[in-house]
Design a protein around this motif. Sequence first.
Motif, PDB file in Angstrom:
ATOM      1  N   PHE A 141      51.584  49.564  33.713  1.00 53.64           N
ATOM      2  CA  PHE A 141      50.274  50.264  34.217  1.00 53.64           C
ATOM      3  C   PHE A 141      49.266  49.436  34.316  1.00 53.64           C
ATOM      4  CE2 PHE A 141      46.285  51.950  32.515  1.00 53.64           C
ATOM      5  CZ  PHE A 141      46.145  52.909  33.348  1.00 53.64           C
ATOM      6  N   ALA A 142      49.375  48.245  33.386  1.00 53.97           N
ATOM      7  CA  ALA A 142      48.267  47.052  33.310  1.00 53.97           C
ATOM      8  C   ALA A 142      48.429  46.408  34.717  1.00 53.97           C
ATOM      9  CB  ALA A 142      48.221  46.291  32.364  1.00 53.97           C
ATOM     10  N   THR A 143      49.427  46.028  35.176  1.00 59.15           N
ATOM     11  CA  THR A 143      49.684  45.341  36.448  1.00 59.15           C
ATOM     12  C   THR A 143      49.234  46.265  37.833  1.00 59.15           C
ATOM     13  OG1 THR A 143      52.161  45.722  36.327  1.00 59.15           O
ATOM     14  CG2 THR A 143      51.023  43.476  35.514  1.00 59.15           C
ATOM     15  N   LEU A 199      47.236  48.701  37.541  1.00 59.05           N
ATOM     16  CA  LEU A 199      45.598  49.035  37.816  1.00 59.05           C
ATOM     17  C   LEU A 199      45.133  47.704  38.179  1.00 59.05           C
ATOM     18  CD1 LEU A 199      43.518  50.655  36.872  1.00 59.05           C
ATOM     19  CD2 LEU A 199      43.530  49.533  34.558  1.00 59.05           C
ATOM     20  N   LEU A 200      45.617  46.633  37.995  1.00 59.88           N
ATOM     21  CA  LEU A 200      45.087  45.353  38.399  1.00 59.88           C
ATOM     22  C   LEU A 200      45.108  45.294  39.845  1.00 59.88           C
ATOM     23  CD1 LEU A 200      43.865  42.527  37.438  1.00 59.88           C
ATOM     24  CD2 LEU A 200      46.087  41.846  37.365  1.00 59.88           C
ATOM     25  N   THR A 258      51.738  38.983  38.661  1.00 59.44           N
ATOM     26  CA  THR A 258      51.567  40.361  38.025  1.00 59.44           C
ATOM     27  C   THR A 258      52.171  41.406  38.989  1.00 59.44           C
ATOM     28  OG1 THR A 258      49.644  40.421  39.560  1.00 59.44           O
ATOM     29  CG2 THR A 258      49.294  39.457  37.257  1.00 59.44           C
ATOM     30  N   TRP A 275      48.014  56.953  35.479  1.00 58.68           N
ATOM     31  CA  TRP A 275      47.008  57.634  34.292  1.00 58.68           C
ATOM     32  C   TRP A 275      47.566  58.614  33.582  1.00 58.68           C
ATOM     33  CZ3 TRP A 275      42.986  54.975  32.821  1.00 58.68           C
ATOM     34  CH2 TRP A 275      42.268  53.960  33.810  1.00 58.68           C
ATOM     35  N   HIS A 315      55.194  43.888  37.844  1.00 56.97           N
ATOM     36  CA  HIS A 315      54.984  45.238  37.903  1.00 56.97           C
ATOM     37  C   HIS A 315      56.248  45.928  38.320  1.00 56.97           C
ATOM     38  CE1 HIS A 315      52.766  49.110  38.851  1.00 56.97           C
ATOM     39  NE2 HIS A 315      53.509  49.272  39.979  1.00 56.97           N
ATOM     40  N   ALA A 366      53.391  49.949  29.632  1.00 53.26           N
ATOM     41  CA  ALA A 366      52.145  49.537  29.576  1.00 53.26           C
ATOM     42  C   ALA A 366      52.015  48.431  30.524  1.00 53.26           C
ATOM     43  CB  ALA A 366      52.089  49.049  28.288  1.00 53.26           C
ATOM     44  N   VAL A 367      52.836  47.246  30.713  1.00 53.33           N
ATOM     45  CA  VAL A 367      52.970  46.376  31.765  1.00 53.33           C
ATOM     46  C   VAL A 367      52.776  46.948  32.971  1.00 53.33           C
ATOM     47  CG1 VAL A 367      54.312  44.534  32.431  1.00 53.33           C
ATOM     48  CG2 VAL A 367      54.506  44.839  29.926  1.00 53.33           C
TER      49      VAL A 367
END
Lengths: 175, 410
Positions: free
Chosen positions: B67-69, B71-72, B96, B178, B100, B64-65
């Motif tokens: 993916f979020a970073t 995606l950012l 960030t 994704w 990642h 999750a970390v």
Amino acid sequence: MGVEGAGLVTSTRDAHPDGATGVTLSGPPEPAPSPYRWAWYLPGLVAVGWGGYGLLTAPMGPEPVKWIIFLAVGIAAHDLLLAPIAVGAGLLLARLVPAVVRAPAQVGLIGTGIAVVAGFSLVLGRGVSADVPSALPFNYAGRVAVLVALLWVAMAGWAVVRIVRSSRISADQPE
Amino acid sequence: MVGGGALVRKPASPVGPLALLHRPVPEPPSSLRRGPLREGAWRSPLRSERTATLLGMWVGVAFAVCFATGLLSHLIQNPPSWFGWPSRPVNLYRVTQGLHVISGFAAIPLLLAKLWTVYPKLFEWPPVRSLLHAIGRLSLLVLVGSAIFQLVTGVLNVARWYVVMPFFFTTAHYWTAWIAIGAILVHVGSKLAIIRIGLSEPAAAEPPAAAVAGGLTRRSFLTAVAATSGVVALTTAGQTVPALSGITVFGQRDPRLGLQGLPVNKSAASAGVLETAVDPTHRITLDGPRPQQLSLAVLRSLPQHTVRLPITCVEGWSATADWTGIRMADLLDMMGLPEDAEVTVESLQESGLYRASVLAPPHSRDPLTLLALRLNGADLHIDHGYPARLIAPNRPGVLQTKWVSRVRAL
């Protein structure tokens, strides 16, 4: 839930609708799926679909066949190589290593395996380029070796502690 | 159920098309049940619902970390109209993107331990119980395959070993992310009931000492995996955290090493600008309402400012340096552009995905954003972008265009 070998089962579970259940890792039948599963399925399936759409349509996206082959090689490398090696090492360790030092040996092997997997591409150094000397500047083989050596020194220390404790317990036992 | 005593509720059988999915398929001959398929072939007491659940949660958090970073980072580089990215704090992207890569490496032991824990499920008997069961098993290929794909391609990217990836890393890594995160969500949904069991199991519910036979207990196994993950994270973080660079094992860079005390990601030779960048006739074109061409001598005569900013690579490494040059805001004023104007900063590099970058507010007007001419007290080395490069706060390194040739109003 039941603990393997302990026979303590106290929970109430729903059976699978078709009655054909698999078993959990520790032996009991798998419970029926949660009624809340669709709250996870829906965003998950949307994300998978979005990713697949992107792979197929994005500019400079991978050729599907090459992407699938890479994916399959990764699965095969784990299921047919890494996992059997780990399982085999565990079996050998259980047979060859005395019980008193088995735990430190297990941790040593786990750490060594991870260091090899995480570091192999850096150690091989195929990405090193004279053009950009500041990239990959370390002696990665040496650093991985030092890390693994430190781990085994620590595990040797732990093993000594366990041996000493074990011998004390044996000495304290009544004749 | 092992041990007996459990109450099993049998729900109503599905009807209609769903019944086909649930209909049991014939079991293969039991004579085929050999080797790892045998009942009781897998006896490690370390494997349990609790072990699998906890490891699964840790893998989920790490992914999750990541993916979020990730995606950012993608959104910063390819901003849709609804997305805005601030220029402050200057170290935010550094954190960030460092996170990642660190969380990606930290996920390696977690994922491998999780896969080891559930490995016996690969040999469950019968291999297929129903069509639904077959679909569920096949879906695991997507889950496991995409998770391994992400970690392997990420590690290969850090190792700059691109030739073994038969695709463009950035695109494949982004879109597969994704799939991986979606497959994790689906997997969690399918295992909610087992997760509940794993979490409700008392932490003290260890197998008998005789079963462990001197080896690791479940708790010590989990502790060992967590510690290994922590050590991998620490020995990766040195490329982001200078204080840890001395113990780097899995990082791509030492932030202290490189020309003028700063690492380089792309050289002038590979960009094909060795001659054009040092050409004395080179001029930087300001292409706006008041177009003009500025020589290096003219640029040096403009008001100079020195700022301390990090350069942060998408590969996770970052390093701070002192940059001296002309405020971009001053150049935009010279061009006659309004406060909210966006510009493209173009490079002498003739081709390549990153030969130009869009500079928009708030970065374009941030007083820390410079057209830098000097680095750490000396003229830019050609590999750092001589004669002039863009440096802006809180922005990926690939957008800090080097060998600037033109600033063009959009």
